[in-house]
Design an enzyme around this catalytic site. Structure first.
Site, mmCIF file in Angstrom:
data_model
loop_
_atom_site.group_PDB
_atom_site.id
_atom_site.type_symbol
_atom_site.label_atom_id
_atom_site.label_comp_id
_atom_site.label_asym_id
_atom_site.label_seq_id
_atom_site.Cartn_x
_atom_site.Cartn_y
_atom_site.Cartn_z
ATOM 1 N N ASN A 1 47.287 36.058 46.227
ATOM 2 C CA ASN A 1 46.716 35.173 47.188
ATOM 3 C C ASN A 1 47.071 33.956 47.526
ATOM 4 O OD1 ASN A 1 44.801 37.351 46.948
ATOM 5 N ND2 ASN A 1 42.802 36.314 46.246
ATOM 6 N N CYS B 1 45.200 34.821 42.778
ATOM 7 C CA CYS B 1 44.943 35.679 41.876
ATOM 8 C C CYS B 1 46.359 36.130 42.096
ATOM 9 C CB CYS B 1 43.780 36.278 42.150
ATOM 10 S SG CYS B 1 43.557 38.208 41.371
ATOM 11 N N HIS C 1 50.364 44.506 46.931
ATOM 12 C CA HIS C 1 49.991 43.895 46.140
ATOM 13 C C HIS C 1 48.980 45.478 45.247
ATOM 14 C CE1 HIS C 1 46.018 44.424 47.267
ATOM 15 N NE2 HIS C 1 44.920 43.758 46.512
ATOM 16 N N GLY D 1 48.397 48.211 39.149
ATOM 17 C CA GLY D 1 47.725 49.076 39.568
ATOM 18 C C GLY D 1 46.306 49.750 39.290
ATOM 19 N N LEU E 1 43.878 43.343 31.561
ATOM 20 C CA LEU E 1 44.992 43.192 30.808
ATOM 21 C C LEU E 1 45.399 44.309 30.249
ATOM 22 C CD1 LEU E 1 45.576 39.985 27.931
ATOM 23 C CD2 LEU E 1 45.865 42.271 27.747
ATOM 24 N N GLU E 2 46.406 44.128 30.159
ATOM 25 C CA GLU E 2 47.062 46.334 29.628
ATOM 26 C C GLU E 2 48.144 45.521 28.908
ATOM 27 O OE1 GLU E 2 45.083 48.609 33.083
ATOM 28 O OE2 GLU E 2 47.478 48.710 33.243
#
Lengths: 259, 515
Positions: free
Chosen positions: B364, B132, B438, B413, B239-240
């Site tokens: 990860n 991830c 992370h 975030g 997704l930003e």
């Protein structure tokens, strides 16, 4: 002769292997084929003169029609022929770009062609008789030797390579200009420049001697610069390979939004 | 996975006696002495602020008063349990966003000596969502270019990228293609034209773990992974479209192509989907047998592990590398789709929009790395679970562009909160095997969040922040609300103060796409 055969082979000329520049019939067949399939400067009626007229006459007329820079006498036939084949290749390339088969912007090949025109060597290449002058050939060999390059081989190739080397060493990067600028710095200015450089490009370890540190920082900067150059070359190579392998597809029918 | 923990002897001790093992070393560094749980080979070490320290104490109190029956194993116990695993070197670490996970705490870092024949690899130290990770793609757009059409942009991204539980990807794939993806990672994306060469250059491990062996991945895992490639998934993945809110390190930001406040970037947070989960599940079953065979005893059954050199250990590492490669390709495929979506909305090519990848990090994963341990170079298997690699300037594994600034550390975030880009430091390399936090880290469980938070109020809160949101299943977003996570700003501050990552750029969301 070999490079001419390779080019003809690339164009798909079936007799590329057996062609000889002194063979009048062979040259005539090649001209007929180039005009009919690649160049198409003449109308269909005009093409018959390539078939019927004496070769020298047909050859002279054809070169004139193409605005060739060569006098069509027998001595320069090989160069003139190479030039005509070059015309055919550039037309073929333009067709491929127009068809969309080649992406001109992504193809490093276009850059090479464009650079040829700007280079000083291009003028010599256009006037083959210059290369027959021993004084000029001697000068080319001396230039190559001064650049630490092999001076043997075709003078034109040597000149091209020499132009490239000069361009790389003293050209766009402006290394010569910045070296001159460094000479004019006062000592205080030079120390300030070096100190700033150490801040922006820190060495990352300490040898215990400020002068050695400074020298090491400069070496590291040069190394990183070379590494970046290498990575850029690798990326260019990958792009060239992608032109052959890549075919990204999406199919929105396969997509499904989950809950 | 059912919570099947083993009672340990210290549960009988009083809270005060247990707290006695925990020493505060400085403002935000704590050490757990050997003896806190049985069999600790090294001490534990964690970096938290006062608020989080209190939260960890609360967990331990509840656990102790319930005498360890029911509920989850508190993070403090988990840090100590990891310290009991054979072959562990120096400390069992936990980063400032630590919280309780499966076996290992999330935010945990543990390194095992590859030269120690007893040393182990543990799937719990990697997590179920193998590789991830987060990537950030920059653009040359400014906030004012995006604000007027932010709803349209959010919709275009939602239309281009499949999200949610049970979503399926739009890139045509056969089983033979998938095998190549598992083996080649980002090189597959490059070959097929879904990636630019610079993407590979700016990817952790260059987007490919060479240890991958697709024959070690079960058929079931492959079947789960096949239709899901190029999908975002659900849970905390998102997704930003973000804007640069603040620049702390002008030189560092410039090297990453970030030059002004208000610049637009895109962050993708996703992993290896069902394939990675199945690889982890398969390995846990395998390792139970391996532990019996090799006589490895652990405090918590969730700490299933196998000797690195054993068949089970090697099989897991080969399969984990495959799942990691899958995750790299997954994020890359979405990058391809993001570039398409931006091109269609702004009517310019992705190249014209300068949509280059800044970096791609994994949080990860277990990786073989070289580290100095007490002045001696050692080859270690570093497990990072909910922890990001954070290599310092000059590290040979970094791309040449970041040689002078250190590795970009991309910290996503929670939904609606800020995100950060940090840079790796020498201190982090020396102290935590080059690792840092992370993300924000959860503060309450998903089910508790669902009970206490109404999803409508979460949507309203995002609207008030002027964030355009698209979600596949609105009811699930209550689990991901900001209040169920720790304060990201505080977590980042702890990393920065501790020196295990320094702040470079702060990002805030404009559009958010979620599963």
């Amino acid at each position: 002769m070999t490079s001419l055969r390779v080019k003809l082979d690339a164009l798909g000329y079936p007799e590329a292997e057996s062609l000889h520049v002194d063979d009048d019939d062979g040259v005539r067949q090649l001209l007929i084929w180039l005009e009919a399939t690649k160049i198409r400067r003449y109308s269909v009626e005009e093409r018959s003169q390539l078939v019927d007229a004496p070769l020298d006459e047909a050859w002279r007329a054809y070169l004139a029609a193409l605005d060739a820079p060569y006098p069509p006498d027998a001595g320069a036939r090989a160069q003139a022929l190479a030039w005509v084949v070059g015309v055919a290749i550039s037309l073929e390339y333009a067709d491929a770009v127009a068809r969309g088969a080649i992406d001109a912007e992504a193809d490093p090949g276009t850059e090479v062609v464009a650079m040829d025109e700007e280079r000083p060597g291009a003028a010599v290449a256009d006037d083959a008789s210059l290369l027959a002058d021993d004084a000029i050939v001697g000068a080319i060999r001396a230039l190559a030797a001064a650049l630490g390059m092999p001076a043997e081989g075709e003078p034109l190739d040597t000149l091209r390579a020499a132009c490239h080397a000069v361009h790389r060493r003293f050209g766009a990067s402006g290394a010569a200009a910045s070296a001159a600028a460094l000479d004019e710095l006062t000592e205080a200015e030079a120390v300030e420049l070096a100190t700033n450089m150490e801040k922006t490009f820190p060495l990352g370890f300490d040898t215990g001697d400020p002068l050695v540190n400074r020298a090491a920082a400069i070496l590291k900067l040069l190394y990183v610069h070379d590494l970046r150059e290498l990575q850029t070359q690798i990326n260019e190579l990958i792009v060239a390979i992608q032109n052959v392998t890549a075919d990204p597809k999406t199919n929105s029918k396969l997509g499904k939004v989950g809950r | 996975m059912a919570d099947t923990r083993v009672m340990d002897e210290t549960a009988e001790y009083s809270l005060e006696e247990q707290e006695g093992y925990i020493k505060k070393l400085d403002a935000n560094t704590y050490e757990i002495a050997k003896g806190f749980v049985p069999g600790m080979r090294v001490p534990g070490r964690f970096y938290v602020n006062d608020e989080l320290r209190e939260l960890m104490g609360d967990e331990l109190r509840q656990y102790t008063s319930a005498k360890g029956v029911g509920g989850f194993v508190p993070a403090l116990k988990q840090i100590a349990n990891v310290a009991q695993l054979p072959g562990i070197v120096r400390y069992s670490f936990a980063m400032p966003d630590v919280h309780s996970g499966y076996g290992f705490p999330i935010g945990g870092v543990a390194a095992f000596d590859m030269d120690d024949p007893e040393a182990v690899v543990s799937p719990g130290g990697v997590g179920f969502d193998i590789n991830c990770g987060v990537r950030v793609i920059r653009t040359n757009l400014r906030e004012e270019d995006v604000r007027p059409i932010q709803e349209e942009l959010a919709q275009a991204l939602f239309n281009h990228i499949p999200v949610g539980v049970g979503s399926k990807g739009v890139i045509p794939m056969t089983m033979a293609d998938l095998e190549e993806v598992l083996e080649m990672g980002l090189d597959w994306s490059l070959r097929e034209g879904y990636a630019w060469p610079e993407d590979k250059e700016h990817c952790e491990e260059y987007g490919r773990l060479l240890a991958a062996d697709p024959s070690k991945v079960s058929r079931r895992a492959k079947k789960r992974g096949l239709p899901q490639l190029g999908t975002l998934g659900a849970g905390n993945h998102y997704l930003e479209v973000q804007k640069v809110e603040e620049i702390y390190d002008v030189d560092g930001a410039a090297k990453m192509g970030i030059d002004a406040v208000g610049q637009i970037v895109v962050m993708v947070h996703s992993g290896s989907r069902g394939l990675g989960h199945q690889v982890a599940t398969d390995a846990l079953i395998e390792m139970e047998q391996a532990m019996r065979d090799d006589g490895i005893d652990v405090n918590d059954k969730q700490l299933s592990c196998a000797r690195i050199g054993s068949q089970a250990g090697q099989d897991y590492l080969a399969a984990m590398a495959c799942a990691s490669n899958y995750a790299f390709v997954n994020r890359q495929s979405m990058t391809f789709l993001v570039r398409q979506a931006f091109a269609s909305v702004f009517g310019k090519s992705p190249q014209e929009l300068d949509m280059s990848l800044i970096y791609d990090v994994s949080h990860n994963i277990a990786k073989v790395e070289e580290h100095l341990v007490d002045g001696t170079p050692k080859t270690l298997l570093v497990h990072r679970k909910g922890s990001t690699r954070a290599f310092p300037p000059g590290h040979p594994m970094l791309p040449v562009d970041y040689t002078y600034i250190g590795q970009p550390i991309l910290i996503g975030g929670s939904m609606g909160s800020a995100s950060y880009i940090l840079l790796g430091t020498q201190k982090g390399m020396d102290e935590t095997f080059g690792s840092t936090c992370h993300g924000a880290g959860r503060r309450c469980s998903r089910s508790k969040a669902r009970r206490e938070v109404k999803y409508e109020s979460v949507l309203d809160e995002l609207a008030a922040k002027n964030v355009s949101i698209r979600v596949a299943s609105p009811k699930l977003i209550a689990e991901e609300c900001t209040s169920s996570y720790k304060d990201i700003d505080a977590v980042i501050e702890t990393c920065h103060q501790k020196g295990i990552g320094r702040k470079a750029v702060k990002l805030t969301p404009i559009c958010c796409i979620k599963g």
